[in-house]
Design a protein around this motif. Structure first.
Motif, PDB file in Angstrom:
ATOM      1  N   LEU A   1       0.805  -1.239   0.108  1.00 33.32           N
ATOM      2  CA  LEU A   1      -0.050  -0.016  -0.075  1.00 33.32           C
ATOM      3  C   LEU A   1       0.832   1.280  -0.141  1.00 33.32           C
ATOM      4  O   LEU A   1       2.061   1.349   0.743  1.00 33.32           O
ATOM      5  N   GLY A   2       0.644   2.175  -0.801  1.00 32.62           N
ATOM      6  CA  GLY A   2       1.362   3.353  -1.037  1.00 32.62           C
ATOM      7  C   GLY A   2       2.388   3.445  -1.987  1.00 32.62           C
ATOM      8  O   GLY A   2       3.146   4.452  -2.040  1.00 32.62           O
ATOM      9  N   HIS A   3       3.002   2.416  -2.560  1.00 33.59           N
ATOM     10  CA  HIS A   3       3.959   2.258  -3.003  1.00 33.59           C
ATOM     11  C   HIS A   3       3.936   3.160  -4.631  1.00 33.59           C
ATOM     12  O   HIS A   3       4.781   3.191  -5.431  1.00 33.59           O
ATOM     13  N   ASN A   4       2.614   3.271  -4.898  1.00 39.38           N
ATOM     14  CA  ASN A   4       2.408   4.199  -6.307  1.00 39.38           C
ATOM     15  C   ASN A   4       2.457   5.588  -5.723  1.00 39.38           C
ATOM     16  O   ASN A   4       2.294   6.548  -6.733  1.00 39.38           O
ATOM     17  N   THR A   5       2.898   5.885  -4.663  1.00 37.70           N
ATOM     18  CA  THR A   5       2.972   7.598  -4.297  1.00 37.70           C
ATOM     19  C   THR A   5       4.206   7.935  -4.593  1.00 37.70           C
ATOM     20  O   THR A   5       5.294   7.037  -4.675  1.00 37.70           O
ATOM     21  N   PRO A   6       4.873   9.187  -4.833  1.00 35.30           N
ATOM     22  CA  PRO A   6       5.945   9.657  -4.985  1.00 35.30           C
ATOM     23  C   PRO A   6       6.914   9.428  -3.860  1.00 35.30           C
ATOM     24  O   PRO A   6       8.261   9.153  -4.185  1.00 35.30           O
ATOM     25  N   LEU A   7       6.404   9.296  -2.711  1.00 34.36           N
ATOM     26  CA  LEU A   7       7.219   8.883  -1.572  1.00 34.36           C
ATOM     27  C   LEU A   7       7.549   7.393  -1.253  1.00 34.36           C
ATOM     28  O   LEU A   7       8.118   7.111  -0.616  1.00 34.36           O
TER      29      LEU A   7
ATOM     30  N   ARG B   1       5.176   5.165   0.034  1.00 36.45           N
ATOM     31  CA  ARG B   1       4.997   4.316   0.989  1.00 36.45           C
ATOM     32  C   ARG B   1       3.532   5.029   1.450  1.00 36.45           C
ATOM     33  O   ARG B   1       3.238   5.939   1.100  1.00 36.45           O
ATOM     34  N   ALA B   2       2.732   4.136   2.217  1.00 37.79           N
ATOM     35  CA  ALA B   2       1.598   4.588   2.794  1.00 37.79           C
ATOM     36  C   ALA B   2       1.869   5.929   3.962  1.00 37.79           C
ATOM     37  O   ALA B   2       2.942   5.573   4.475  1.00 37.79           O
ATOM     38  N   GLY B   3       1.096   6.466   4.136  1.00 39.50           N
ATOM     39  CA  GLY B   3       0.925   7.645   5.206  1.00 39.50           C
ATOM     40  C   GLY B   3       0.409   6.741   6.690  1.00 39.50           C
ATOM     41  O   GLY B   3      -0.316   5.852   6.728  1.00 39.50           O
ATOM     42  N   GLN B   4       0.777   7.514   7.607  1.00 38.21           N
ATOM     43  CA  GLN B   4       0.242   7.025   9.085  1.00 38.21           C
ATOM     44  C   GLN B   4      -0.553   8.131   9.572  1.00 38.21           C
ATOM     45  O   GLN B   4      -0.449   9.204   9.180  1.00 38.21           O
TER      46      GLN B   4
END
Length: 291
Positions: A247-253, A255-258
């Motif tokens: 989850l979140g690997h498709n974001t520029p950063l 990872r997923a946020g917390q």
């Protein structure tokens, strides 16, 4: 400890199982970070009263903890099946030295929305902040998979409840009060498998602007936060273990946020630090563009 935003929090969630609705933090293998050990208040909300929907877990829980540490008493609404998570949230609010009112029920019910506000005012004597955070997330493989009852329920929870809660809360609010809505990056990116959810969040963004224009003459600010993929109990409801792990690997950063990373935006929008912010949508998306 690193301050690198790419690695500041977990980048993978292995072995996380799919959950039935409504989804519980208590059942998650990798526990979200709500700021339990990291959020430090500055007195930005001293003496305020906040009502937070979906305050039992996820972003709502992080907001409840932050608000309490900023000096606010907190009422949280949640579904009765989420009681174990709500009890944990209350314990953190009370550890911060503030009062916490638990209000179980379903915000899709019109009368329950009215009672949430009335019980908050009866218990605490005021309502200064309304955080419309609770949401129902639906998914689809194709257009024909969209179920009418699920679609209606999503709009009831994600849009209609916000309007009903605002209607009930505003008569009790004084100048300087604030409404903060949770929209989503989905309001702009509209993933094909989440078109109903995306449509509701688009409505929330428009509703935020409309309410801000309507309530500005009363001195009440209305804003929204748009999360990207965030590690909360809503994620295991409709995603398989392989999708959850990355989850979140498709974001520029990458990872997923917390939830803890969302809370400061909600504090800003509720406090005098954001006194010239109204009608704004703040993206907290790991770099995913909203405009």
């Amino acid at each position: 400890m690193t301050d690198d935003p790419r690695t500041l929090h977990p980048t993978r969630f292995p072995g996380e199982a799919t959950q039935p609705r409504p989804g519980l933090e208590d059942a998650m293998r990798t526990k979200p970070d709500h700021g339990e050990e990291s959020y430090h208040g500055k007195g930005l909300l001293d003496g305020r009263v906040a009502l937070i929907t979906g305050g039992d877990s996820g972003i709502g829980k992080a907001v409840a903890i932050a608000y309490a540490r900023e000096g606010a008493d907190v009422a949280i609404s949640y579904l009765p099946d989420e009681q174990v998570d709500a009890d944990d949230t209350r314990s953190w609010v009370e550890k911060a030295g503030r009062r916490c009112l638990l209000l179980p029920g379903d915000i899709r019910d019109r009368e329950h929305c009215r009672q949430l506000v009335e019980r908050t005012v009866a218990e605490f004597g005021a309502i200064d902040i309304l955080v419309n955070n609770a949401a129902a997330q639906t998914t689809n493989e194709d257009l024909g998979d969209i179920d009418d009852r699920e679609m209606e329920g999503a709009f009831q929870a994600n849009v209609f409840a916000m309007i009903r809660l605002a209607k009930a809360a505003v008569p009790h609010m004084k100048p300087g009060s604030s409404i903060v809505n949770s929209t989503s990056v989905q309001a702009k990116v509209a993933t094909p498998s989440m078109i109903v959810y995306a449509a509701t969040k688009g409505a929330v963004s428009s509703l935020t602007i409309g309410l801000s224009n309507l309530l500005a003459p009363k001195g009440i600010r209305v804003n929204a936060v748009a999360p990207g993929p965030v590690w909360t109990p809503i994620q295991p409801i409709a995603k398989d273990p392989d999708t959850l792990e990355t989850l979140g690997h498709n974001t520029p950063l990458g990872r997923a946020g917390q939830p803890a990373e969302l809370a400061p935006s909600y504090v800003l929008l509720a406090s005098a630090e954001g006194s010239y912010l109204s009608g704004a949508v703040i993206p907290v998306t790991g770099g995913m563009p909203m405009y």
